[in-house]
Design a protein around this motif. Sequence first.
Motif, short mmCIF file in Angstrom:
data_model
loop_
_atom_site.label_atom_id
_atom_site.label_comp_id
_atom_site.label_asym_id
_atom_site.label_seq_id
_atom_site.Cartn_x
_atom_site.Cartn_y
_atom_site.Cartn_z
N GLU A 175 0.80 -1.22 0.00
CA GLU A 175 0.00 0.00 0.00
C GLU A 175 0.84 1.28 0.00
OE1 GLU A 175 -3.04 0.03 2.99
OE2 GLU A 175 -3.35 -2.13 2.78
N HIS A 176 2.09 1.20 0.44
CA HIS A 176 2.91 2.40 0.57
C HIS A 176 4.31 2.14 0.01
CE1 HIS A 176 -0.25 3.92 3.16
NE2 HIS A 176 -0.17 2.82 3.87
N LEU A 208 7.17 4.79 0.59
CA LEU A 208 7.57 5.16 1.94
C LEU A 208 8.45 4.08 2.54
CD1 LEU A 208 4.16 6.40 3.42
CD2 LEU A 208 6.01 7.78 2.47
N ILE A 244 6.16 4.59 7.47
CA ILE A 244 4.87 3.90 7.56
C ILE A 244 4.46 3.73 9.02
CG2 ILE A 244 3.65 1.74 7.12
CD1 ILE A 244 5.38 1.50 4.56
N TYR A 276 1.15 5.47 10.36
CA TYR A 276 -0.02 4.59 10.49
C TYR A 276 0.05 3.63 11.67
CZ TYR A 276 -0.60 6.37 5.80
OH TYR A 276 -0.74 7.19 4.72
#
Length: 56
Positions: free
Chosen positions: A37-38, A41, A46, A50
């Motif tokens: 999803e990232h 990064l 991350i 998050y």
Amino acid sequence: MLSDNLRFMLIVSAVNLTQVNDPRQEGILVTSNTHVEHSTLCQRCISNLYGQRHYA
């Protein structure tokens, strides 16, 4: 000398240093993040954004 703090100087989530005997083997190897999803990064960013924040 910088030890674990090198990752803050380079703004990365982890740094591994390896001693070499031959100067021709010296270099920098960069690996990218594999987080689905990232992908742009690092893991440190991350977790700060998050998850549980460990670094400022």
